[in-house]
Scaffold this motif. Structure first.
Motif, PDB file in Angstrom:
ATOM      1  N   TYR A 185       0.832  -1.206   0.000  1.00  0.00           N
ATOM      2  CA  TYR A 185       0.000   0.000   0.000  1.00  0.00           C
ATOM      3  C   TYR A 185       0.868   1.259   0.000  1.00  0.00           C
ATOM      4  CZ  TYR A 185      -3.517   3.399   1.422  1.00  0.00           C
ATOM      5  OH  TYR A 185      -4.334   4.492   1.474  1.00  0.00           O
ATOM      6  N   SER A 186       1.936   1.225   0.802  1.00  0.00           N
ATOM      7  CA  SER A 186       2.852   2.363   0.841  1.00  0.00           C
ATOM      8  C   SER A 186       3.558   2.542  -0.499  1.00  0.00           C
ATOM      9  CB  SER A 186       3.878   2.151   1.957  1.00  0.00           C
ATOM     10  OG  SER A 186       4.839   3.180   1.962  1.00  0.00           O
ATOM     11  N   ARG A 187       3.952   1.431  -1.121  1.00  0.00           N
ATOM     12  CA  ARG A 187       4.614   1.500  -2.423  1.00  0.00           C
ATOM     13  C   ARG A 187       3.665   2.017  -3.497  1.00  0.00           C
ATOM     14  NH1 ARG A 187       7.333  -3.685  -5.566  1.00  0.00           N
ATOM     15  NH2 ARG A 187       8.075  -2.524  -7.403  1.00  0.00           N
ATOM     16  N   TYR A 188       2.408   1.605  -3.426  1.00  0.00           N
ATOM     17  CA  TYR A 188       1.425   2.079  -4.404  1.00  0.00           C
ATOM     18  C   TYR A 188       1.195   3.581  -4.269  1.00  0.00           C
ATOM     19  CZ  TYR A 188      -3.027   2.927  -6.694  1.00  0.00           C
ATOM     20  OH  TYR A 188      -4.019   3.450  -7.481  1.00  0.00           O
ATOM     21  N   ASN A 189       1.167   4.071  -3.036  1.00  0.00           N
ATOM     22  CA  ASN A 189       0.971   5.513  -2.826  1.00  0.00           C
ATOM     23  C   ASN A 189       2.146   6.328  -3.352  1.00  0.00           C
ATOM     24  OD1 ASN A 189      -1.554   5.341  -1.641  1.00  0.00           O
ATOM     25  ND2 ASN A 189      -0.730   5.053   0.433  1.00  0.00           N
ATOM     26  N   SER A 190       3.355   5.774  -3.221  1.00  0.00           N
ATOM     27  CA  SER A 190       4.537   6.502  -3.692  1.00  0.00           C
ATOM     28  C   SER A 190       4.732   6.361  -5.197  1.00  0.00           C
ATOM     29  CB  SER A 190       5.789   6.006  -2.963  1.00  0.00           C
ATOM     30  OG  SER A 190       5.986   4.618  -3.198  1.00  0.00           O
ATOM     31  N   GLU A 191       4.377   5.200  -5.779  1.00  0.00           N
ATOM     32  CA  GLU A 191       4.501   4.957  -7.215  1.00  0.00           C
ATOM     33  C   GLU A 191       3.240   4.254  -7.714  1.00  0.00           C
ATOM     34  OE1 GLU A 191       8.007   2.762  -8.003  1.00  0.00           O
ATOM     35  OE2 GLU A 191       9.323   4.103  -6.875  1.00  0.00           O
ATOM     36  N   PRO A 192       2.187   5.027  -7.944  1.00  0.00           N
ATOM     37  CA  PRO A 192       0.909   4.410  -8.359  1.00  0.00           C
ATOM     38  C   PRO A 192       0.950   3.918  -9.807  1.00  0.00           C
ATOM     39  CG  PRO A 192       0.721   6.787  -8.345  1.00  0.00           C
ATOM     40  CD  PRO A 192       2.080   6.472  -7.789  1.00  0.00           C
ATOM     41  N   VAL A 193       1.375   2.696 -10.015  1.00  0.00           N
ATOM     42  CA  VAL A 193       1.471   2.105 -11.345  1.00  0.00           C
ATOM     43  C   VAL A 193       0.586   0.863 -11.399  1.00  0.00           C
ATOM     44  CG1 VAL A 193       2.984   1.051 -13.051  1.00  0.00           C
ATOM     45  CG2 VAL A 193       3.809   2.949 -11.649  1.00  0.00           C
ATOM     46  N   VAL A 194      -0.203   0.792 -12.446  1.00  0.00           N
ATOM     47  CA  VAL A 194      -1.057  -0.372 -12.634  1.00  0.00           C
ATOM     48  C   VAL A 194      -0.366  -1.329 -13.599  1.00  0.00           C
ATOM     49  CG1 VAL A 194      -3.294  -1.209 -13.429  1.00  0.00           C
ATOM     50  CG2 VAL A 194      -3.133   0.972 -12.207  1.00  0.00           C
ATOM     51  N   VAL A 195      -0.139  -2.533 -13.176  1.00  0.00           N
ATOM     52  CA  VAL A 195       0.530  -3.544 -13.995  1.00  0.00           C
ATOM     53  C   VAL A 195      -0.505  -4.555 -14.468  1.00  0.00           C
ATOM     54  CG1 VAL A 195       2.301  -5.322 -14.069  1.00  0.00           C
ATOM     55  CG2 VAL A 195       2.655  -3.257 -12.697  1.00  0.00           C
ATOM     56  N   SER A 196      -0.542  -4.763 -15.779  1.00  0.00           N
ATOM     57  CA  SER A 196      -1.476  -5.733 -16.337  1.00  0.00           C
ATOM     58  C   SER A 196      -0.811  -6.449 -17.498  1.00  0.00           C
ATOM     59  CB  SER A 196      -2.772  -5.056 -16.798  1.00  0.00           C
ATOM     60  OG  SER A 196      -2.495  -4.136 -17.827  1.00  0.00           O
ATOM     61  N   MET A 197      -1.368  -7.542 -17.905  1.00  0.00           N
ATOM     62  CA  MET A 197      -0.824  -8.324 -19.008  1.00  0.00           C
ATOM     63  C   MET A 197      -1.921  -8.598 -20.026  1.00  0.00           C
ATOM     64  SD  MET A 197       1.046 -12.050 -18.975  1.00  0.00           S
ATOM     65  CE  MET A 197       2.306 -11.439 -17.885  1.00  0.00           C
ATOM     66  N   GLN A 198      -1.615  -8.307 -21.293  1.00  0.00           N
ATOM     67  CA  GLN A 198      -2.563  -8.575 -22.357  1.00  0.00           C
ATOM     68  C   GLN A 198      -2.262  -9.941 -22.969  1.00  0.00           C
ATOM     69  OE1 GLN A 198      -2.643  -5.466 -25.227  1.00  0.00           O
ATOM     70  NE2 GLN A 198      -3.106  -3.854 -23.751  1.00  0.00           N
ATOM     71  N   ARG A 199      -3.263 -10.764 -23.045  1.00  0.00           N
ATOM     72  CA  ARG A 199      -3.076 -12.105 -23.591  1.00  0.00           C
ATOM     73  C   ARG A 199      -3.723 -12.267 -24.962  1.00  0.00           C
ATOM     74  NH1 ARG A 199      -4.059 -12.844 -18.064  1.00  0.00           N
ATOM     75  NH2 ARG A 199      -2.368 -13.893 -16.948  1.00  0.00           N
ATOM     76  N   ASP A 200      -4.370 -11.221 -25.443  1.00  0.00           N
ATOM     77  CA  ASP A 200      -5.033 -11.315 -26.739  1.00  0.00           C
ATOM     78  C   ASP A 200      -4.028 -11.039 -27.853  1.00  0.00           C
ATOM     79  OD1 ASP A 200      -6.890 -11.562 -28.708  1.00  0.00           O
ATOM     80  OD2 ASP A 200      -7.772  -9.567 -28.425  1.00  0.00           O
ATOM     81  N   TYR A 201      -3.044 -11.947 -28.006  1.00  0.00           N
ATOM     82  CA  TYR A 201      -1.975 -11.729 -28.974  1.00  0.00           C
ATOM     83  C   TYR A 201      -2.461 -11.772 -30.411  1.00  0.00           C
ATOM     84  CZ  TYR A 201      -2.118 -16.838 -29.117  1.00  0.00           C
ATOM     85  OH  TYR A 201      -2.522 -18.136 -29.230  1.00  0.00           O
ATOM     86  N   ARG A 202      -3.657 -12.271 -30.657  1.00  0.00           N
ATOM     87  CA  ARG A 202      -4.173 -12.323 -32.027  1.00  0.00           C
ATOM     88  C   ARG A 202      -4.468 -10.937 -32.587  1.00  0.00           C
ATOM     89  NH1 ARG A 202      -6.128 -16.657 -29.308  1.00  0.00           N
ATOM     90  NH2 ARG A 202      -5.797 -18.719 -30.253  1.00  0.00           N
ATOM     91  N   SER A 203      -4.537  -9.940 -31.719  1.00  0.00           N
ATOM     92  CA  SER A 203      -4.807  -8.575 -32.174  1.00  0.00           C
ATOM     93  C   SER A 203      -3.562  -7.693 -32.118  1.00  0.00           C
ATOM     94  CB  SER A 203      -5.915  -7.942 -31.313  1.00  0.00           C
ATOM     95  OG  SER A 203      -5.489  -7.824 -29.962  1.00  0.00           O
ATOM     96  N   TRP A 204      -2.402  -8.281 -31.850  1.00  0.00           N
ATOM     97  CA  TRP A 204      -1.185  -7.485 -31.709  1.00  0.00           C
ATOM     98  C   TRP A 204      -0.633  -7.081 -33.072  1.00  0.00           C
ATOM     99  CZ3 TRP A 204       1.878 -10.786 -27.608  1.00  0.00           C
ATOM    100  CH2 TRP A 204       1.191 -10.707 -26.385  1.00  0.00           C
ATOM    101  N   TRP A 205      -0.206  -5.827 -33.165  1.00  0.00           N
ATOM    102  CA  TRP A 205       0.509  -5.300 -34.323  1.00  0.00           C
ATOM    103  C   TRP A 205       1.794  -4.659 -33.822  1.00  0.00           C
ATOM    104  CZ3 TRP A 205      -1.078  -5.280 -39.530  1.00  0.00           C
ATOM    105  CH2 TRP A 205      -2.351  -5.816 -39.760  1.00  0.00           C
ATOM    106  N   THR A 206       2.843  -4.754 -34.602  1.00  0.00           N
ATOM    107  CA  THR A 206       4.105  -4.145 -34.215  1.00  0.00           C
ATOM    108  C   THR A 206       4.677  -3.375 -35.399  1.00  0.00           C
ATOM    109  OG1 THR A 206       6.281  -4.550 -33.214  1.00  0.00           O
ATOM    110  CG2 THR A 206       5.536  -6.116 -34.873  1.00  0.00           C
TER     111      THR A 206
END
Length: 263
Positions: free
Chosen positions: A33-54
């Motif tokens: 909680y303390s770390r989130y307050n100091s560095e509020p970063v949301v980490v998520s992972m996308q698994r829908d690789y069929r829609s990925w473009w690079t």
């Protein structure tokens, strides 16, 4: 009595373990909680690789011969009133100057301008426009798997005048100052595409290629990906790693072909 002591001992041990686990859980929760307050970063992972473009890599192509003889002759006759027949030595002197301007390199020949530093006849020239004028016509025919139009932009780099496409920052090197820069979308490839390639036919002029990220520019310290002379073929494969998505990857096939000219 011994049985009672055993039960009390078990209860005491489990009590200590429970309190320790609860204390550890509270400590971890408060730390997060303390770390989130100091560095509020949301980490998520996308698994829908069929829609990925690079984004497809950027290509910077530099002609090995960047002076068209007829154009250089026209400039010398018009600006200095010198022809090859009237004064061969002076004509070659100015021709060497034009070649030096067109092939200027921060790493290789920048020091060679000392020869002309006290020459008043070359000080009034717009060197950028001179390099652009004497450059050969753009004869790089491109075929892409996506059937998209490729626009080559003349750019001034640390290794002289070159041509580039699919570069995000080419507008900062653009040489056509009299024309407004028109941004274009980066060429992209789908993650599951089995054929993602570009083929370049450079007709009858040798070309030095720099293949790099579309978010970079080629510099004097960049090692060229390869040179293709008339009659030669260069095939390069690339793999792009999507670090944001842990293990996703996309393979490119880049083909530069010299289909015409003397072998």
């Amino acid at each position: 009595m011994p049985l009672f002591n055993v039960l009390v001992g078990d209860i005491l041990i489990w009590f200590v373990l429970t309190i320790s686990a609860f204390t550890g859980a509270v400590y971890c929760a408060l730390s997060q909680y303390s770390r989130y307050n100091s560095e509020p970063v949301v980490v998520s992972m996308q698994r829908d690789y069929r829609s990925w473009w690079t984004a497809f890599p950027a290509v910077t192509a530099c002609y090995l011969s960047r002076v068209h003889p007829d154009k250089a002759q026209l400039i010398i006759e018009k600006h200095w009133n010198v022809t090859e027949d009237s004064d061969p030595g002076k004509y070659q002197y100015y021709y060497d100057f034009i070649e030096l301007v067109a092939d200027v390199s921060f790493r290789e020949n920048l020091q060679n301008f000392w020869k002309y530093q006290s020459d008043e006849t070359v000080k009034e020239l717009d060197l950028l426009q001179l390099a652009l004028f004497v450059h050969p016509e753009i004869e790089l025919n491109v075929v892409m798997s996506q059937k998209q139009e490729v626009i080559w932009h003349p750019v001034m780099t640390e290794v002289g005048m070159c041509l580039t496409y699919n570069s995000k920052y080419a507008k900062y090197q653009h040489m056509l100052h009299d024309k407004e820069w028109v941004p274009s979308e980066l060429l992209k490839c789908h993650y599951l595409s089995g054929q993602c390639y570009v083929r370049i036919d450079s007709v009858d002029n040798g070309v030095r290629y720099f293949i790099h990220s579309p978010f970079e520019i080629s510099t004097a310290i960049s090692n060229p990906t390869g040179e293709v002379s008339p009659g030669e073929e260069l095939i390069i494969d690339f793999k792009s790693l999507q670090y944001a998505y842990v293990a996703a990857s996309l393979e490119y096939s880049f083909i530069a072909v010299k289909s015409q000219g003397d072998c």
